[in-house]
Enzyme design. Structure first.
Site, PDB file in Angstrom:
ATOM      1  CB  CYS A 103     -14.684  34.278  63.841  1.00 59.52           C
ATOM      2  SG  CYS A 103     -12.921  34.856  64.192  1.00 59.52           S
ATOM      3  CG  HIS A 116     -12.801  38.522  70.379  1.00 57.67           C
ATOM      4  ND1 HIS A 116     -12.806  37.143  70.470  1.00 57.67           N
ATOM      5  CD2 HIS A 116     -12.818  38.003  68.797  1.00 57.67           C
ATOM      6  CE1 HIS A 116     -13.771  36.099  69.950  1.00 57.67           C
ATOM      7  NE2 HIS A 116     -13.490  37.465  68.878  1.00 57.67           N
TER       8      HIS A 116
END
Length: 659
Positions: A413, A579
């Site tokens: 990611c 995040h």
């Protein structure tokens, strides 16, 4: 829709029940399609109106061997054609239906029960076979359960053989006197209804039902439950049936795919040419379903295209001699009698042209500027189908074939601290449960990837970037991190590339995640009733908890929004894990997590988020807890416990004690 609805077993609606019913019918018919094709070819060649009729007329030999095979001339009533449709095909269906329920014993009893309904009716008993076959298997299964483990040694064969014989006899009698006449009456009534539609030029209206049903995987109930039995009966009487063309015409789907080739965008446009070839020549119609699911208004194109094809077939009196399965143009032409080639060809071309014109207009006038989500539409299709689609990888970049074994898988990611860790945890559990303990699954930021992995999993919006870093690896794109159908594809690929899983595999232990001192998720960072009503506000709420805990600086909250604007952090199953970006790690003072529960789910880019976990990872000391959180959200019971918890301490206990 609340997460409760998603995590608890869903109520079985009418669509699902019809879909399961249609699948059961299809599973009885499809294995025997070869027999239908054989009957169709024999019919095409040897009946009195068949292809060889002219030869025998020229030879002036009406009582020759072809007439003998076809059962006409002085052999009227004999031959192969009649017995095949009267006995062979229904008994094969009944045998298959019984075997689906109770193996070979169910198959035998199902076949015996079917012969009763066949001989007790005056029309081909396909519907009766679809009823009596599974009924015979079910009755045999229940009967065997009554004395399982109670028969004295040495008497098992005696009991098994006589119980099957007696039950088969009773069901055959029931079929002969009861079911056969009832199904015959129903078949005649349904046939009269079809004749009414044909006589009143209303048959094209069936496309209003059939085309949407195809996309929803309800077509099997219509096609194999009604059209195939009625069409076969009609073909026996007239030599062909238009009913075989109502669902199998490839024109409507081909028109939609051609429209995407010229007027689509992104992955949908790039994949449409290959999909068109598979659909038209391979006969796998489901490959165009995701394109319609992306833009449901395209149902208008398939409906109008289907109606056009049916209208042309009615106009020309076209039909097929037997079912065409799969719905390939090759299979269709193979079952087309000589006097229907023109009509069938024009029907396919007309359906394609109308479907293309309507779909092209809808795509050109579409005001949606976002690229169509083909991966999500394919996942939706597989969800409705109830299993993985064998052709899905042709559309979404699913798992390809690899020459050698796969030993290293990485979930990548943007930042490598949240989404990838959760996805890797879910995938790792699936792979280990399948017995591939020697396959290592890790997670990493895309910027840290090296071309040393065998397979890379990433969000569909990040796959191109990941492919640049690891060009030699297989790449799999996902959209739902928690329950993506791609994970099952990966397990299937491992079975192909690595061989049989199980005892001979040498497990490779996971990298040990550092233990936490309990401060990664403190009770002060847990909120039982969040106040945010949007995804942006929820990110602020979770981020401010991290700031208050001293885990991050205020700048990190801004980076959380930046991360969300590029790639959604919605994980699936009602969970979002916002995040920061990889560049914002300098704003992290220490590792920390926050947890916010919302009484009413928040719209998170079109998906319901009931739980939001804010993440700030300075190292790897949050990975152990993230792994546990992932396992919690894979279990409906644990999610229900989170929803019902009344204290922050209880929430923390559930999250930190997961196995």
């Amino acid at each position: 829709m609340s997460t409760a609805t998603q995590d608890t077993p869903p109520r079985v609606g009418a669509r699902v029940r019809v879909q399961k019913f249609g699948t059961a019918l299809s599973n009885m018919v499809m294995p025997n399609i070869g027999a239908f094709i054989a009957w169709g070819l024999i019919t095409a060649l040897f009946i009195e109106q068949g292809w060889l009729q002219g030869i025998f007329s020229a030879l002036k030999n009406p009582d020759g061997w072809v007439a003998h095979i076809g059962g006409w001339g002085s052999y009227d009533g004999g031959g192969i054609v009649g017995p095949m449709i009267t006995y062979l095909l229904p008994i094969l269906i009944g045998y298959t239906g019984g075997r689906m329920v109770h193996g070979n014993r169910g198959a035998v009893v199902g076949a015996i029960a079917t012969i009763g309904v066949v001989t007790g009716a005056d029309v081909p008993m396909f519907m009766g076979a679809m009823l009596m076959g599974p009924l015979g298997g079910w009755c045999m299964k229940k009967l065997d359960a009554l004395w399982e483990g109670k028969v004295r040694p040495g008497f098992e064969m005696l009991v098994d053989n006589f119980s099957a014989g007696i039950l088969g006899m009773l069901l055959a009698i029931l079929g002969f006197f009861g079911v056969g006449p009832i199904v015959s009456a129903f078949t005649r009534g349904a046939g009269n209804a079809v004749n009414f539609l044909v006589d009143n030029d209303l048959l094209p209206l069936t496309s209003l039902l059939i085309e949407p049903a195809k996309v929803l995987f309800l077509n099997n109930a219509i096609n194999h439950g009604v059209l195939t039995p009625l069409g076969t009966t009609q073909a026996l009487e007239t030599g062909k049936s238009i009913l075989f063309l109502l669902e199998t015409n490839p024109g409507p789907g081909l028109g939609v795919l051609l429209a995407f080739m010229f007027f689509g965008r992104g992955a949908a446009r790039a994949s449409a040419p290959g999909a068109a070839i598979i659909q038209f020549f391979g006969g796998i119609h489901e490959i165009y379903f995701p394109y319609v699911l992306m833009k449901p208004k395209l149902l208008a194109a398939t409906i109008l295209g289907g109606m056009t094809g049916v209208f042309i077939n009615v106009l020309f009196g076209s039909g097929l001699r037997a079912p065409a399965a799969p719905g390939s143009i090759i299979a269709i032409y193979a079952q087309t009698p000589g006097n229907s080639f023109v009509g069938v060809t024009l029907a396919v071309l007309g359906a394609t042209a109308v479907s293309f014109a309507v779909a092209a207009f809808l795509l050109k006038t579409d005001k949606d500027t976002d690229e169509p989500d083909l991966a999500a539409a394919t996942a939706s299709m597989e969800s409705m189908k109830g299993k993985k689609s064998s052709i899905a990888s042709a559309l979404t970049g699913g798992v390809a074939t690899k020459a050698g074994p796969i030993h290293a898988i990485v979930f990548a990611c943007d930042a490598g601290m949240g989404s990838s860790a959760m996805g890797a945890s879910v995938l790792r559990r699936k792979i280990q449960s399948a017995g591939f303990g020697d396959v290592k699954v890790s997670n990493a930021a895309i910027s840290n990837l090296t071309d040393t992995y065998d397979l890379v999993v990433s969000h569909r919006d990040l796959t191109d970037r990941a492919r640049q870093r690891t060009p030699s690896a297989l790449h799999v794109s996902v959209d739902d991190f928690m329950a993506s159908p791609r994970y099952d594809e990966i397990v299937g690929t491992l079975a192909e590339t690595n061989g049989a899983a199980g005892a001979d595999a040498t497990p490779v232990p996971e990298e040990p995640a550092p233990t936490t001192d309990g401060d990664v998720l403190s009770v002060e960072s847990i909120v039982l009733a969040g106040t945010a009503r949007s995804a942006a506000d929820a990110i602020d709420e979770a981020g401010q908890l991290l700031v208050a805990a001293g885990a991050v600086e205020q700048a990190y909250v801004t980076a959380m929004h930046d991360r969300e604007s590029s790639i959604s952090t919605y994980m699936g199953n009602g969970l979002a894990i916002p995040h920061g970006t990889n560049e914002a790690k300098d704003a992290i003072r220490r590792t920390g997590l926050s947890f916010v529960r919302y009484p009413e789910p928040i719209d998170w880019n079109g998906k319901p988020a009931e739980f939001v976990v804010g993440i700030a990872g300075a190292g790897k000391d949050h990975m152990a807890l993230l792994t546990k959180i992932a396992q919690v959200f894979l279990k409906a019971d644990d999610v229900a416990r989170l929803r019902e918890a009344t204290t922050a301490e209880e929430i923390k206990a559930i999250l930190t004690s997961a196995d």
